[in-house]
Design a protein around this motif. Structure first.
Motif, PDB file in Angstrom:
ATOM      1  N   LEU A  24      -1.789   5.957  46.095  1.00 15.98           N
ATOM      2  CA  LEU A  24      -1.340   7.272  45.645  1.00 15.98           C
ATOM      3  C   LEU A  24      -1.591   7.445  44.153  1.00 15.98           C
ATOM      4  O   LEU A  24      -2.075   8.501  43.713  1.00 15.98           O
ATOM      5  CB  LEU A  24       0.145   7.489  45.950  1.00 15.98           C
ATOM      6  N   GLY A  25      -1.297   6.417  43.366  1.00 19.16           N
ATOM      7  CA  GLY A  25      -1.525   6.497  41.931  1.00 19.16           C
ATOM      8  C   GLY A  25      -2.983   6.754  41.600  1.00 19.16           C
ATOM      9  O   GLY A  25      -3.313   7.630  40.787  1.00 19.16           O
ATOM     10  N   PHE A  26      -3.885   5.999  42.250  1.00 18.31           N
ATOM     11  CA  PHE A  26      -5.309   6.216  42.009  1.00 18.31           C
ATOM     12  C   PHE A  26      -5.756   7.591  42.499  1.00 18.31           C
ATOM     13  O   PHE A  26      -6.592   8.238  41.857  1.00 18.31           O
ATOM     14  CB  PHE A  26      -6.153   5.135  42.680  1.00 18.31           C
ATOM     15  N   ALA A  27      -5.218   8.049  43.612  1.00 20.26           N
ATOM     16  CA  ALA A  27      -5.579   9.376  44.119  1.00 20.26           C
ATOM     17  C   ALA A  27      -5.207  10.453  43.102  1.00 20.26           C
ATOM     18  O   ALA A  27      -5.994  11.384  42.850  1.00 20.26           O
ATOM     19  CB  ALA A  27      -4.889   9.645  45.457  1.00 20.26           C
ATOM     20  N   LEU A  32      -6.947  14.370  39.317  1.00 18.33           N
ATOM     21  CA  LEU A  32      -6.758  15.075  38.047  1.00 18.33           C
ATOM     22  C   LEU A  32      -8.020  15.021  37.192  1.00 18.33           C
ATOM     23  O   LEU A  32      -8.397  16.012  36.566  1.00 18.33           O
ATOM     24  CB  LEU A  32      -5.560  14.503  37.289  1.00 18.33           C
ATOM     25  N   MET A  33      -8.675  13.876  37.172  1.00 14.48           N
ATOM     26  CA  MET A  33      -9.918  13.777  36.411  1.00 14.48           C
ATOM     27  C   MET A  33     -10.988  14.682  37.007  1.00 14.48           C
ATOM     28  O   MET A  33     -11.775  15.285  36.268  1.00 14.48           O
ATOM     29  CB  MET A  33     -10.397  12.324  36.350  1.00 14.48           C
ATOM     30  N   ALA A  34     -10.996  14.810  38.328  1.00 11.76           N
ATOM     31  CA  ALA A  34     -11.996  15.650  38.998  1.00 11.76           C
ATOM     32  C   ALA A  34     -11.839  17.122  38.635  1.00 11.76           C
ATOM     33  O   ALA A  34     -12.810  17.874  38.662  1.00 11.76           O
ATOM     34  CB  ALA A  34     -11.912  15.474  40.514  1.00 11.76           C
ATOM     35  N   PRO A  39      -8.898  11.571  30.988  1.00 10.05           N
ATOM     36  CA  PRO A  39      -8.528  10.310  31.643  1.00 10.05           C
ATOM     37  C   PRO A  39      -7.185   9.740  31.196  1.00 10.05           C
ATOM     38  O   PRO A  39      -6.425   9.237  32.021  1.00 10.05           O
ATOM     39  CB  PRO A  39      -9.679   9.365  31.293  1.00 10.05           C
ATOM     40  N   LEU A  40      -6.872   9.808  29.905  1.00  9.80           N
ATOM     41  CA  LEU A  40      -5.600   9.275  29.426  1.00  9.80           C
ATOM     42  C   LEU A  40      -4.415   9.987  30.073  1.00  9.80           C
ATOM     43  O   LEU A  40      -3.465   9.347  30.523  1.00  9.80           O
ATOM     44  CB  LEU A  40      -5.524   9.396  27.903  1.00  9.80           C
ATOM     45  N   TRP A  41      -4.481  11.328  30.142  1.00 11.54           N
ATOM     46  CA  TRP A  41      -3.383  12.099  30.750  1.00 11.54           C
ATOM     47  C   TRP A  41      -3.339  11.903  32.261  1.00 11.54           C
ATOM     48  O   TRP A  41      -2.256  11.853  32.857  1.00 11.54           O
ATOM     49  CB  TRP A  41      -3.494  13.580  30.392  1.00 11.54           C
TER      50      TRP A  41
END
Length: 128
Positions: A24-27, A32-34, A39-41
């Motif tokens: 879930l964290g990676f998703a 969000l990056m997509a 990336p930091l946020w």
């Protein structure tokens, strides 16, 4: 059920909840990056979600605790912080002696083992 079997059962539930939490964290991070989040946020949002989900899963699924919510949540937060610092220290030390991927795996293993021990022995200490 023997004490040993109880501990193995708790560890198995802890590890399986960690897999769910990690996915879930990676998703969240990648989604969000997509859509253009830096990336930091995105990383912050993914880990923040992971922290909250980790607490809920640990309390309700892994240890099935009905202890004092505020006490357990504060202890979980402190445990998370300590384990994350340990993770960073192990990563930094590992990078001095090995490639980045094995160092990340070693750091993650240190985080996971220490978080389980703190959760079991301190955060949810009265759960059997």
């Amino acid at each position: 059920m023997s004490k040993w079997q109880t501990e193995v059962r708790l560890l198995a539930r802890f590890l399986s909840s960690g897999v769910v939490n990690t996915f879930l964290g990676f998703a969240i991070i990648f989604a969000l990056m997509a859509v253009g989040v830096q990336p930091l946020w995105a990383n912050f949002a993914g880990y923040a979600t992971g922290f909250f989900l980790g607490f809920v899963l640990s309390r309700n699924f892994v240890f099935r605790s009905n202890g004092r919510f505020v006490t357990q949540s504060l202890r979980y937060l402190m445990s998370f912080a300590m384990c994350f610092v340990l993770n960073l220290l192990v990563l930094q030390a590992g990078l001095q002696h090995m490639a980045a991927i094995p160092a990340q795996i070693l750091a993650s293993a240190a985080y996971t083992a220490s978080m389980f021990l703190l959760a079991r022995l301190w955060v949810y200490q009265n759960v059997s």
